[in-house]
Design an enzyme around this catalytic site. Structure first.
Site, short mmCIF file in Angstrom:
data_model
loop_
_atom_site.label_atom_id
_atom_site.label_comp_id
_atom_site.label_asym_id
_atom_site.label_seq_id
_atom_site.Cartn_x
_atom_site.Cartn_y
_atom_site.Cartn_z
N GLN A 75 62.37 28.45 9.12
CA GLN A 75 61.16 27.88 8.54
C GLN A 75 60.52 28.80 7.50
O GLN A 75 59.45 28.50 6.97
CB GLN A 75 60.16 27.46 9.62
N SER A 112 44.80 32.82 13.81
CA SER A 112 46.15 32.73 13.27
C SER A 112 46.79 34.10 13.37
O SER A 112 46.13 35.11 13.13
CB SER A 112 46.09 32.28 11.81
N SER A 113 48.07 34.12 13.72
CA SER A 113 48.78 35.41 13.77
C SER A 113 48.78 36.08 12.41
O SER A 113 48.90 37.28 12.30
CB SER A 113 50.22 35.20 14.24
N HIS A 170 46.94 30.36 21.07
CA HIS A 170 48.14 30.08 21.87
C HIS A 170 47.77 29.95 23.35
O HIS A 170 48.27 29.07 24.05
CB HIS A 170 49.15 31.22 21.74
#
Ligand code: PAF
Length: 281
Positions: free
Chosen positions: A61, A185-186, A37
């Site tokens: 989502q 990635s989170s 990010h």
């Protein structure tokens, strides 16, 4: 960094930036910010005088049974990271602000939303497109920044912006990786140490296939088989959802490998899904 919760405040701030003649960059995120990010924030800062990051875990989502409730949330830490990165403001709306009771309008990008990830998450990209349409209208950035890890998402948002004439540029920034190659990635925090080690097979497989392409291999079947066999050998805990060499715009599988095409892989282990890709060059 300015943390703005309501729409009027946020619009006032962006209005001020506009009157100063600033270009405005938007980095939409769901928080739990990592260096991927922050690399988007850096890209936005290079091209704009003012940068807004939105932090919003978008319920639309996630399908029922997915990880909406347990998705990592740490706004205080996120705001500290944004401050250190030199970001100017964060838009941190509540779910009620974005999707009040009775909300009933959706943006759906057709065929691109039904393949690959969309094949098993049929409402996911509708949620992504809808929230991004809202964010683009709310913030009205010149340019919005997304990570290549979510390649399909970027292609879909570019299509939405083109089809619906949004005056917003959509930029894709390269995948940020940890030292062992794993795409940041989170959701990596859902992995156990052993799974985390296995997960590096994705990038190794993609890289080996890329090396084969550079050495002259043009058969998509052989290139995708390389990725699949690396995963089968090194990450036996993971099931492969797909490995595809795809056209960069339509995401359709290609018959002959060529530069610019994208080699995409998705694997899963129970509810944890991992994605990665490389662009042939
Ligand atoms: O990539 C994400 O984090 C999300 O899909 C996005 C673009 C912020 C929309 O909720």
């Amino acid at each position: 960094v300015l943390a703005l919760e309501n729409i009027e405040e946020m619009r006032e701030v962006v209005g001020l930036w506009r009157r100063e003649g600033a270009r405005v960059g938007l980095v939409p995120t769901m928080g739990a910010l990592h260096d991927g990010h922050l690399s988007l924030v850096e890209a936005a800062l290079r091209e704009n005088e003012r940068v807004m990051v939105s932090i919003f875990v978008n319920p639309t989502q996630f399908a029922p049974g997915e990880d909406y409730a347990r998705y990592p949330r740490d706004t205080a830490a996120d705001l500290e990271k944004l401050e250190a990165a030199g970001c100017h403001a964060a838009f941190v709306p509540t779910a009620e602000t974005m999707f009040p009771d009775g909300f009933d309008t959706h943006v759906e990008v057709g065929a691109l939303s039904r393949v690959l990830i969309g094949a098993h998450r049929p409402t996911h990209f509708r949620g992504v497109a809808t929230v991004c349409a809202k964010l683009f209208h709310l913030v009205q950035p010149d340019t919005a920044y997304f990570g290549q890890k979510d390649y399909q998402q970027v292609v879909i948002l570019k299509k939405m912006v083109a089809d619906l004439n949004f005056p917003v540029g959509v930029r894709m920034a390269p995948i940020a990786r940890s030292a062992d190659g794993l795409a940041l990635s989170s959701r990596n925090r859902y992995l156990s140490p052993a799974q985390r080690a296995e997960a590096t097979a994705l990038y190794r497989g993609l890289n080996t296939a890329l090396a084969q392409f550079r050495a002259g291999e043009r058969d998509p079947v052989r290139l995708t088989a390389t990725v699949a066999s690396e995963i089968a050998a090194q990450a036996p805990g993971f099931e492969i959802a797909y490995v595809v060499l795809a056209d960069p715009h339509t995401l359709a599988p290609v018959e002959v490998a060529a530069p610019g095409q994208v080699l995409l892989v998705e694997v899963y282990l129970d509810a944890v899904r991992l994605y990665d890709n490389v662009i042939l060059s």
